[in-house]
Design a protein around this motif. Structure first.
Motif, short mmCIF file in Angstrom:
data_model
loop_
_atom_site.label_atom_id
_atom_site.label_comp_id
_atom_site.label_asym_id
_atom_site.label_seq_id
_atom_site.Cartn_x
_atom_site.Cartn_y
_atom_site.Cartn_z
N ILE A 117 -7.75 5.30 0.79
CA ILE A 117 -6.66 5.00 1.72
C ILE A 117 -6.42 6.26 2.54
N LEU A 118 -6.29 6.10 3.84
CA LEU A 118 -5.96 7.21 4.73
C LEU A 118 -4.73 6.80 5.53
N MET A 119 -3.68 7.61 5.44
CA MET A 119 -2.47 7.38 6.23
C MET A 119 -2.31 8.55 7.20
N PHE A 120 -1.96 8.23 8.43
CA PHE A 120 -1.78 9.28 9.42
C PHE A 120 -0.72 8.87 10.43
N GLY A 121 -0.05 9.88 10.97
CA GLY A 121 0.97 9.64 11.99
C GLY A 121 0.35 9.50 13.36
N LYS A 122 1.10 8.94 14.25
CA LYS A 122 0.62 8.70 15.62
C LYS A 122 0.14 9.99 16.28
N GLU A 123 0.87 11.11 16.02
CA GLU A 123 0.52 12.39 16.64
C GLU A 123 -0.82 12.95 16.16
N ALA A 124 -1.29 12.51 14.99
CA ALA A 124 -2.56 13.00 14.45
C ALA A 124 -3.73 12.09 14.78
N ALA A 125 -3.45 10.90 15.30
CA ALA A 125 -4.49 9.88 15.48
C ALA A 125 -5.64 10.33 16.38
N ALA A 126 -5.37 11.11 17.40
CA ALA A 126 -6.41 11.49 18.35
C ALA A 126 -7.17 12.75 17.94
N HIS A 127 -6.71 13.46 16.93
CA HIS A 127 -7.37 14.70 16.51
C HIS A 127 -8.79 14.38 16.04
N PRO A 128 -9.78 15.16 16.46
CA PRO A 128 -11.17 14.88 16.08
C PRO A 128 -11.40 14.81 14.56
N LEU A 129 -10.72 15.66 13.79
CA LEU A 129 -10.89 15.63 12.34
C LEU A 129 -10.24 14.39 11.72
N THR A 130 -9.15 13.94 12.30
CA THR A 130 -8.53 12.69 11.84
C THR A 130 -9.47 11.53 12.13
N THR A 154 0.84 -1.21 0.00
CA THR A 154 0.00 0.00 0.00
C THR A 154 0.87 1.25 0.00
N VAL A 155 1.94 1.25 0.75
CA VAL A 155 2.87 2.38 0.78
C VAL A 155 3.46 2.59 -0.61
N LYS A 156 3.86 1.50 -1.25
CA LYS A 156 4.41 1.60 -2.61
C LYS A 156 3.37 2.14 -3.59
N ALA A 157 2.13 1.70 -3.46
CA ALA A 157 1.06 2.15 -4.36
C ALA A 157 0.79 3.64 -4.19
N VAL A 158 0.80 4.10 -2.96
CA VAL A 158 0.57 5.54 -2.71
C VAL A 158 1.74 6.36 -3.24
N ARG A 159 2.94 5.90 -3.03
CA ARG A 159 4.12 6.59 -3.57
C ARG A 159 4.05 6.70 -5.10
N ALA A 160 3.57 5.64 -5.74
CA ALA A 160 3.49 5.62 -7.21
C ALA A 160 2.52 6.66 -7.75
N LEU A 161 1.57 7.13 -6.93
CA LEU A 161 0.59 8.12 -7.39
C LEU A 161 1.20 9.49 -7.66
N HIS A 162 2.48 9.65 -7.39
CA HIS A 162 3.17 10.88 -7.79
C HIS A 162 3.39 10.90 -9.30
N LEU A 163 3.27 9.74 -9.93
CA LEU A 163 3.45 9.64 -11.38
C LEU A 163 2.11 9.77 -12.09
N ARG A 164 2.06 10.64 -13.11
CA ARG A 164 0.82 10.88 -13.84
C ARG A 164 0.25 9.59 -14.43
N LYS A 165 1.12 8.76 -14.99
CA LYS A 165 0.61 7.53 -15.63
C LYS A 165 -0.06 6.62 -14.60
N GLU A 166 0.43 6.61 -13.38
CA GLU A 166 -0.18 5.79 -12.33
C GLU A 166 -1.53 6.39 -11.90
N ARG A 167 -1.60 7.73 -11.82
CA ARG A 167 -2.88 8.38 -11.49
C ARG A 167 -3.90 8.10 -12.58
#
Length: 175
Positions: A52-65, A13-26
């Motif tokens: 897909i939603l990725m978030f860091g530990k510090e953002a996990a408790a935020h109400p909007l996250t 999943t990390v690789k797939a999200v990274r690949a979305l920086h490429l126009r052909k992948e989008r």
């Protein structure tokens, strides 16, 4: 489904999200990346649940996250708590945002637009700079324009740079 933790840069999943920086992948997947809690929240509030939603530990408790996690899971998406290193890799920035969402692209066909539905429309011919395009989309949203119509070969409105410059307006303005 529930939130799961991912710590490996080689996770598919990390690789797939990274690949979305490429126009052909989008173009192949019909997906794009929105960085930052503001952009992700804007999408969720306008009815666009992340696939897909990725978030860091510090953002996990935020109400909007937490709201974004709930929307992602309710839509059958993946919610991943990831390391700072992964966030840096998927955003390609040294100081990454704490939340990154992957969304479906939504293009509105020209024939689906209703000319009487707005007083102002924006048509752009052969825009080359994604930052400029994103700024125009943001301005069109603020002005209440009916849509941003792209004519000819234009840069990708769903590139990371363009989406970043829209500051969430990519979800509110038909393209």
């Amino acid at each position: 489904m529930s939130v799961r933790a991912v710590t490996s840069l080689t996770n598919p999943t990390v690789k797939a999200v990274r690949a979305l920086h490429l126009r052909k992948e989008r173009e192949a997947t019909g997906l794009f990346v929105a960085e930052g809690l503001k952009n992700v929240t804007e999408g969720v509030e306008l009815g666009h649940a992340p696939t897909i939603l990725m978030f860091g530990k510090e953002a996990a408790a935020h109400p909007l996250t937490r709201k974004s996690i709930a929307a992602t899971l309710a839509a059958g998406g993946e919610a991943l708590e990831v390391t700072q290193e992964i966030l840096a890799k998927v955003s390609r920035r040294d100081n990454p945002q704490a939340v990154v969402g992957v969304f479906r692209q939504r293009f509105t066909p020209l024939e689906a637009l209703k000319p009487d539905s707005a007083d102002v429309w924006v048509a752009l011919h052969r825009v080359r700079d994604p930052g400029n395009l994103g700024t125009i989309v943001r301005t069109a949203d603020a002005a209440g324009c009916g849509a941003v119509i792209l004519v000819g070969e234009c840069c990708d409105p769903y590139s990371v740079e363009a989406v970043r410059a829209t500051m969430g307006s990519i979800f509110a303005t038909p393209i």
